[in-house]
Design an enzyme around this catalytic site. Sequence first.
Site, mmCIF file in Angstrom:
data_model
loop_
_atom_site.group_PDB
_atom_site.id
_atom_site.type_symbol
_atom_site.label_atom_id
_atom_site.label_comp_id
_atom_site.label_asym_id
_atom_site.label_seq_id
_atom_site.Cartn_x
_atom_site.Cartn_y
_atom_site.Cartn_z
ATOM 1 N N TYR A 132 -3.544 -0.397 9.944
ATOM 2 C CA TYR A 132 -3.458 -0.576 8.486
ATOM 3 C C TYR A 132 -2.238 -0.550 7.851
ATOM 4 C CZ TYR A 132 -4.158 -0.442 3.466
ATOM 5 O OH TYR A 132 -4.214 -0.564 2.281
ATOM 6 N N SER A 192 0.821 -1.134 -0.159
ATOM 7 C CA SER A 192 -0.049 0.148 -0.021
ATOM 8 C C SER A 192 0.864 1.345 0.002
ATOM 9 C CB SER A 192 -0.714 0.195 1.329
ATOM 10 O OG SER A 192 -1.322 1.353 1.218
#
Length: 324
Positions: free
Chosen positions: A212, A197
């Site tokens: 996250y 990510s």
Amino acid sequence: MNAGKMKGMLEGSAAQDRMLLVLAAIGFLFILRFVYLLVLWFYSYFLRPAKNLQRYGEWGLVTGATDGIGRAMAIQLARKGINVVLVGRSASKLEDVTKEITSKSRAEVRSVIVDFMDDDLNAGLAKIAQSTSDIQIGILVNNVGISYPYARFMHEVDAGLEKSLLRLNCEVTTKMIHLYLPSMLKSKRGAIINVGSGAVGILPSYPLYAVYAGAKGYVEQLSRSLYVEYKHSGIDVQCQIPLYVATKMSKTRPSFTSPAADYYAKLAIACIGYEPVITPYWVQSVMWFIITLIPEPIMDSILLSNNLNIRRRGQAKENAAKKE
């Protein structure tokens, strides 16, 4: 002017000349390095040929294959002549992807229904292992993952969400690698692609998405380390880092900076076997470079402000839903 002063002036001039020469050499080396990196970047994104994926074997496996990047990568693998194993939790969606692949390619398709959030994760992994016991998985795409429903401070992350974030982004990725790494070592070939990510690989921080970001940071470092560990064993490990891709999870529409999942997957497939960490879409790689030029405190403030707005909108939507 006496001889002593003349000598001192000459020595001072010589020292100044040497300093200028050193600065010029440093500047030249800097420019040379910049030109080299620019040429390398251009070659990597526009001229470099994709590797023949069949070198890794006849079968690939994709987790989270029913939507978004996972679905698109499974379709692209099939178009490259790779048989695919689809792993997902929705039987109907797996069937839809299977039909789409078989209608557009000659690839063989298998599907495995597994809910990675089931308390008995080992049973799910055993089911995958059993379903692939008679084939050699040469390409493993660890795509399954989860983010926050919307931005929130860490003390607002409940135990259920925290468990999902760590299990899907960290534990499942690790265990899937453990599942197929031994057979790849035995055959001396394989490719492991972990979807990371931009929250970690590109941005200096990702406030209000801390768990996250931390989980995806684990994925990136795991990939970098495994790349070094196994690059001499015929196994290519890579972490692919997208910024926004137009998927259900990102809640964005296709644009110049946020490509559609199908287009992104074509670029992602072409990157397999090269750098340990890469952003497949060239526009996002330029964005990455620009972001690195912004001082971190300024970027942190921008991200915090943006994510606070996302939090406010998410809370308002959630409260409205409760009132209905």
